[in-house]
Motif scaffolding. Structure first.
Motif, PDB file in Angstrom:
ATOM      1  N   HIS A   4       0.812  -1.219   0.000  1.00 21.12           N
ATOM      2  CA  HIS A   4       0.000   0.000   0.000  1.00 21.12           C
ATOM      3  C   HIS A   4       0.843   1.267   0.000  1.00 21.12           C
ATOM      4  O   HIS A   4       0.328   2.342  -0.260  1.00 21.12           O
ATOM      5  N   HIS A   5       2.157   1.159   0.261  1.00 16.23           N
ATOM      6  CA  HIS A   5       3.034   2.338   0.189  1.00 16.23           C
ATOM      7  C   HIS A   5       3.648   2.530  -1.203  1.00 16.23           C
ATOM      8  O   HIS A   5       4.350   3.519  -1.428  1.00 16.23           O
ATOM      9  N   THR A   6       3.414   1.622  -2.114  1.00 16.33           N
ATOM     10  CA  THR A   6       4.011   1.745  -3.441  1.00 16.33           C
ATOM     11  C   THR A   6       3.551   3.035  -4.117  1.00 16.33           C
ATOM     12  O   THR A   6       2.353   3.320  -4.177  1.00 16.33           O
ATOM     13  N   PRO A   7       4.491   3.854  -4.631  1.00 12.40           N
ATOM     14  CA  PRO A   7       4.084   5.111  -5.286  1.00 12.40           C
ATOM     15  C   PRO A   7       3.588   4.880  -6.702  1.00 12.40           C
ATOM     16  O   PRO A   7       4.123   4.033  -7.434  1.00 12.40           O
ATOM     17  N   VAL A   8       2.577   5.637  -7.091  1.00  8.78           N
ATOM     18  CA  VAL A   8       2.069   5.628  -8.463  1.00  8.78           C
ATOM     19  C   VAL A   8       1.803   7.063  -8.901  1.00  8.78           C
ATOM     20  O   VAL A   8       1.428   7.916  -8.093  1.00  8.78           O
ATOM     21  N   LEU A   9       2.014   7.326 -10.175  1.00 13.92           N
ATOM     22  CA  LEU A   9       1.632   8.608 -10.753  1.00 13.92           C
ATOM     23  C   LEU A   9       0.191   8.483 -11.208  1.00 13.92           C
ATOM     24  O   LEU A   9      -0.150   7.578 -11.988  1.00 13.92           O
ATOM     25  N   VAL A  10      -0.667   9.372 -10.706  1.00 16.53           N
ATOM     26  CA  VAL A  10      -2.099   9.258 -10.980  1.00 16.53           C
ATOM     27  C   VAL A  10      -2.652  10.451 -11.755  1.00 16.53           C
ATOM     28  O   VAL A  10      -3.813  10.432 -12.173  1.00 16.53           O
ATOM     29  N   GLY A  11      -1.850  11.500 -11.928  1.00 15.51           N
ATOM     30  CA  GLY A  11      -2.334  12.669 -12.643  1.00 15.51           C
ATOM     31  C   GLY A  11      -1.206  13.427 -13.316  1.00 15.51           C
ATOM     32  O   GLY A  11      -0.068  13.426 -12.827  1.00 15.51           O
ATOM     33  N   ARG A 274      -5.454   4.190 -14.406  1.00 19.25           N
ATOM     34  CA  ARG A 274      -4.751   5.472 -14.521  1.00 19.25           C
ATOM     35  C   ARG A 274      -3.432   5.473 -13.759  1.00 19.25           C
ATOM     36  O   ARG A 274      -2.693   6.440 -13.816  1.00 19.25           O
ATOM     37  N   TRP A 275      -3.143   4.398 -13.038  1.00 15.23           N
ATOM     38  CA  TRP A 275      -1.923   4.348 -12.247  1.00 15.23           C
ATOM     39  C   TRP A 275      -0.724   4.036 -13.143  1.00 15.23           C
ATOM     40  O   TRP A 275      -0.751   3.125 -13.966  1.00 15.23           O
ATOM     41  N   VAL A 276       0.340   4.788 -12.946  1.00 12.24           N
ATOM     42  CA  VAL A 276       1.599   4.540 -13.651  1.00 12.24           C
ATOM     43  C   VAL A 276       2.695   4.340 -12.604  1.00 12.24           C
ATOM     44  O   VAL A 276       2.901   5.202 -11.743  1.00 12.24           O
ATOM     45  N   TYR A 277       3.360   3.214 -12.687  1.00 13.81           N
ATOM     46  CA  TYR A 277       4.371   2.840 -11.696  1.00 13.81           C
ATOM     47  C   TYR A 277       5.770   3.264 -12.145  1.00 13.81           C
ATOM     48  O   TYR A 277       6.055   3.349 -13.346  1.00 13.81           O
ATOM     49  N   VAL A 278       6.638   3.473 -11.167  1.00 12.32           N
ATOM     50  CA  VAL A 278       8.048   3.744 -11.434  1.00 12.32           C
ATOM     51  C   VAL A 278       8.782   2.399 -11.428  1.00 12.32           C
ATOM     52  O   VAL A 278       8.906   1.759 -10.385  1.00 12.32           O
ATOM     53  N   HIS A 279       9.260   1.990 -12.580  1.00 12.44           N
ATOM     54  CA  HIS A 279       9.928   0.690 -12.693  1.00 12.44           C
ATOM     55  C   HIS A 279      11.432   0.778 -12.456  1.00 12.44           C
ATOM     56  O   HIS A 279      12.071  -0.233 -12.165  1.00 12.44           O
ATOM     57  N   GLY A 280      12.007   1.935 -12.602  1.00 11.70           N
ATOM     58  CA  GLY A 280      13.429   2.125 -12.370  1.00 11.70           C
ATOM     59  C   GLY A 280      13.728   3.610 -12.294  1.00 11.70           C
ATOM     60  O   GLY A 280      12.991   4.433 -12.850  1.00 11.70           O
ATOM     61  N   HIS A 281      14.783   3.956 -11.611  1.00 16.82           N
ATOM     62  CA  HIS A 281      15.142   5.371 -11.462  1.00 16.82           C
ATOM     63  C   HIS A 281      16.620   5.468 -11.095  1.00 16.82           C
ATOM     64  O   HIS A 281      17.208   4.518 -10.554  1.00 16.82           O
ATOM     65  N   ALA A 282      17.212   6.597 -11.404  1.00 19.55           N
ATOM     66  CA  ALA A 282      18.618   6.818 -11.044  1.00 19.55           C
ATOM     67  C   ALA A 282      18.915   8.308 -11.090  1.00 19.55           C
ATOM     68  O   ALA A 282      18.373   9.036 -11.928  1.00 19.55           O
ATOM     69  N   TYR A 398       8.834   4.180 -16.636  1.00 16.18           N
ATOM     70  CA  TYR A 398       7.429   4.170 -16.256  1.00 16.18           C
ATOM     71  C   TYR A 398       6.647   3.130 -17.050  1.00 16.18           C
ATOM     72  O   TYR A 398       6.918   2.890 -18.232  1.00 16.18           O
ATOM     73  N   ALA A 399       5.643   2.530 -16.401  1.00 19.86           N
ATOM     74  CA  ALA A 399       4.727   1.617 -17.070  1.00 19.86           C
ATOM     75  C   ALA A 399       3.512   1.415 -16.177  1.00 19.86           C
ATOM     76  O   ALA A 399       3.564   1.639 -14.957  1.00 19.86           O
ATOM     77  N   THR A 400       2.392   0.984 -16.777  1.00 21.36           N
ATOM     78  CA  THR A 400       1.186   0.719 -15.995  1.00 21.36           C
ATOM     79  C   THR A 400       1.264  -0.625 -15.277  1.00 21.36           C
ATOM     80  O   THR A 400       0.478  -0.881 -14.362  1.00 21.36           O
ATOM     81  N   ALA A 403       4.728  -2.576 -10.186  1.00 23.53           N
ATOM     82  CA  ALA A 403       6.137  -2.839  -9.880  1.00 23.53           C
ATOM     83  C   ALA A 403       6.441  -2.310  -8.490  1.00 23.53           C
ATOM     84  O   ALA A 403       5.957  -1.237  -8.114  1.00 23.53           O
ATOM     85  N   PRO A 404       7.230  -3.042  -7.703  1.00 22.57           N
ATOM     86  CA  PRO A 404       7.600  -2.559  -6.370  1.00 22.57           C
ATOM     87  C   PRO A 404       8.599  -1.409  -6.478  1.00 22.57           C
ATOM     88  O   PRO A 404       9.321  -1.280  -7.466  1.00 22.57           O
ATOM     89  N   TRP A 405       8.626  -0.570  -5.458  1.00 22.83           N
ATOM     90  CA  TRP A 405       9.625   0.495  -5.388  1.00 22.83           C
ATOM     91  C   TRP A 405      10.981  -0.130  -5.086  1.00 22.83           C
ATOM     92  O   TRP A 405      11.106  -0.998  -4.215  1.00 22.83           O
ATOM     93  N   THR A 406      12.014   0.305  -5.790  1.00 21.81           N
ATOM     94  CA  THR A 406      13.364  -0.197  -5.554  1.00 21.81           C
ATOM     95  C   THR A 406      14.288   0.959  -5.195  1.00 21.81           C
ATOM     96  O   THR A 406      14.069   2.103  -5.612  1.00 21.81           O
ATOM     97  N   GLU A 407      15.305   0.668  -4.432  1.00 20.92           N
ATOM     98  CA  GLU A 407      16.289   1.669  -4.056  1.00 20.92           C
ATOM     99  C   GLU A 407      17.454   1.650  -5.043  1.00 20.92           C
ATOM    100  O   GLU A 407      17.864   0.588  -5.518  1.00 20.92           O
ATOM    101  N   GLN A 408      17.978   2.827  -5.324  1.00 20.16           N
ATOM    102  CA  GLN A 408      19.120   2.938  -6.238  1.00 20.16           C
ATOM    103  C   GLN A 408      20.402   2.510  -5.533  1.00 20.16           C
ATOM    104  O   GLN A 408      20.647   2.906  -4.394  1.00 20.16           O
ATOM    105  N   PRO A 409      21.248   1.726  -6.205  1.00 17.72           N
ATOM    106  CA  PRO A 409      22.559   1.420  -5.621  1.00 17.72           C
ATOM    107  C   PRO A 409      23.446   2.663  -5.606  1.00 17.72           C
ATOM    108  O   PRO A 409      23.073   3.711  -6.129  1.00 17.72           O
ATOM    109  N   ASP A 410      24.630   2.528  -5.040  1.00 16.07           N
ATOM    110  CA  ASP A 410      25.526   3.682  -4.885  1.00 16.07           C
ATOM    111  C   ASP A 410      26.244   4.000  -6.193  1.00 16.07           C
ATOM    112  O   ASP A 410      27.440   3.742  -6.334  1.00 16.07           O
ATOM    113  N   LEU A 411      25.505   4.576  -7.133  1.00 20.60           N
ATOM    114  CA  LEU A 411      26.132   4.980  -8.395  1.00 20.60           C
ATOM    115  C   LEU A 411      27.124   6.108  -8.171  1.00 20.60           C
ATOM    116  O   LEU A 411      28.169   6.160  -8.823  1.00 20.60           O
TER     117      LEU A 411
END
Length: 491
Positions: A4-11, A274-282, A398-400, A403-411
């Motif tokens: 229930h804490h997973t972030p989604v873009l809704v607007g 309408r939910w769009v999930y964050v599948h990866g980020h850096a 991003y995709a509908t 996907a669970p939220w993931t943490e970025q490694p130490d880039l």
């Protein structure tokens, strides 16, 4: 996956104005941002927003910047007040084109950690309107006071401004990026004409996207040849850039995106479609330009894209749509040289054609990514946001598909451990040119500028006679450096 804490873009919302168009209203940056925020909030009670973050406007992005028609003293809260929100937290981010995507990532992480349930990101510029109204005898006053707390993060100019480059005339983004561009041309072994046509071929498809985008500032389709053929309207800004391939800042555009936790979206009845999930980020910052071993590349940016794809368990060919920051051609090719994307490279039309609303451009890219993902369920969209001199890069995938939220490694730790080139502020003796540009003023004056290496390996900036840089291949040429009280020169 029902965390229930997973972030989604809704607007998501976008607005724009062009001088002379029917309905042109001459709205301020706050008004444009608020209009976009209202679209992003459509169907959602604005009182649920607990955090609002604003991208810093150009007119408050440096210590010497001015707001000739006045400005809000609390941009995010001015926007919040207009849409009926009263968030507990307001943020004004640092300068840089990475800011919109970086804010989306930061607020998504805050939601995943349970620190926020609904967050709004806004950004806008009215640079064209302000220039227009400054010529009017009846100028409006955009000054306003918005009470409430503000997390003002300051200018954040590290990696965006280099005093040594500025001392030698590298004060414009076009001249600075031209250094990367000419170094890349030399690495590829291309002639000036071959490389120019390559820039045109890269950006011609961008103009087709812009021509179909109702928010584009320059919705005109052009051929590769048109983009790079020098003319009175398409004058050279800095070698190798004619005006048509340079980011367009005189725009009036606003964008906003709304993020929520899955639990909040469900509670408010936001349809799951309408939910769009964050599948990866850096997010990562590259070495300062004078320290980079290879001036034809910004490897940290490519690392950010590669890592975001790894988080998503995706390959470059899995990306169905992308918007790569396109202030200049090399900002795009810097990624595609290292990451073989097979999809179209812009969702908006790109900064030279859609327009570059200050630091806020990539918020439009995120808004377009949301629209794309909703129209193509399951497909993956990539946004790459660039700041500084190929310095700061933020990526979102991003995709509908849930996907669970993931943490970025130490880039950043990886980048900080890379080898660095030593710099010389006073350069004397034999040297080799690594890259160069010629800056062209409107009055016809030309200034030649190089980055070169002394024979002991130290790198330095210097001015040069433009004639030295217009014939043959300057990169690799042997020169003699002399230091003066005002800077270095080469001959």
């Amino acid at each position: 996956m029902n965390d229930h804490h997973t972030p989604v873009l809704v607007g998501a919302g976008q607005v724009s104005e062009r001088l002379g168009d029917p309905g042109y209203r001459g709205r301020s940056p706050v008004e444009l941002a608020a209009a976009a925020a209202a679209l992003a909030l459509a169907g959602v009670d604005p009182r649920v927003v607990d955090t609002i973050a604003a991208v810093r406007q150009f007119e408050i992005s440096t210590p010497r910047a001015v707001a000739p028609l006045g400005r809000s003293d609390n941009l995010p809260r001015s926007v919040a007040r207009r849409v009926g929100a009263d968030p507990a937290r307001a943020i004004l981010d640092v300068t840089g084109g990475q800011s919109p995507q970086r804010l989306v990532t930061e607020l998504a992480a805050s939601i995943a950690a349970g620190e926020s349930r609904a967050a709004l990101v806004v950004g806008a510029e009215a640079i064209s309107t302000i220039a227009h109204l400054m010529r009017s005898p009846d100028r409006p006053d955009f000054t306003e006071h918005a009470p409430g707390g503000l997390d003002d993060r300051g200018y954040g100019l590290d990696g965006l401004v280099d005093a040594e480059l500025a001392r030698h005339g590298l004060t414009s983004a076009a001249a600075q990026y031209a250094l990367f561009e000419n170094a890349r041309r030399a690495r590829l072994g291309q002639t000036r004409d071959e490389y120019a046509l390559g820039m045109g071929a890269l950006f011609a498809p961008f103009t087709r996207v812009a021509a179909a985008n109702p928010h584009a500032a320059a919705p005109t389709e052009r051929t590769a040849e048109e983009l790079v053929t020098v003319s009175e309207r398409n004058r050279v800004i800095a070698d190798p850039y004619p005006r048509y391939v340079v980011a367009r800042e005189k725009v009036n555009q606003g964008a906003a995106v709304l993020l929520m936790s899955v639990a909040k979206a469900r509670e408010l009845g936001v349809p799951a479609g309408r939910w769009v999930y964050v599948h990866g980020h850096a997010d990562v910052r590259d070495q300062d330009i004078l320290a980079r071993p290879d001036l034809s590349r910004g490897p940290a940016s490519a690392l950010a894209v590669t890592d975001a794809l790894a988080q998503a368990g995706a390959t470059p060919s899995d990306v169905a749509a992308a918007d790569l920051y396109s202030c200049f051609p090399v900002a795009v090719t810097n990624i595609t040289d290292a990451v073989p994307l097979t999809c179209p490279l812009t969702l908006t039309g790109g900064l030279p054609f859609f327009g570059g609303p200050g630091n806020a451009y990539s918020l439009h890219a995120v808004a377009e990514a949301v629209a794309f993902c909703r129209a193509h369920p399951g497909d993956l969209a990539l946004v790459g946001a660039n700041g500084g001199l190929l310095s700061k890069y933020s990526v979102g995938l991003y995709a509908t598909t849930p996907a669970p939220w993931t943490e970025q490694p130490d880039l950043q730790g990886q980048v900080d451990a890379w080898p660095k080139v030593a710099a010389a502020t006073e350069a004397d003796g034999p040297a080799t040119i690594e890259t160069y540009t010629i800056r062209y003023s409107r009055d016809g004056r030309r200034t030649g500028i190089v980055l070169a290496r002394l024979d002991d390996g130290r790198r330095f900036a210097a001015t040069a006679d433009p004639a030295l840089l217009t014939t043959g291949e300057p990169v690799g040429a042997r020169v003699h450096a002399t230091s003066t009280a005002t800077g270095n020169t080469v001959r």
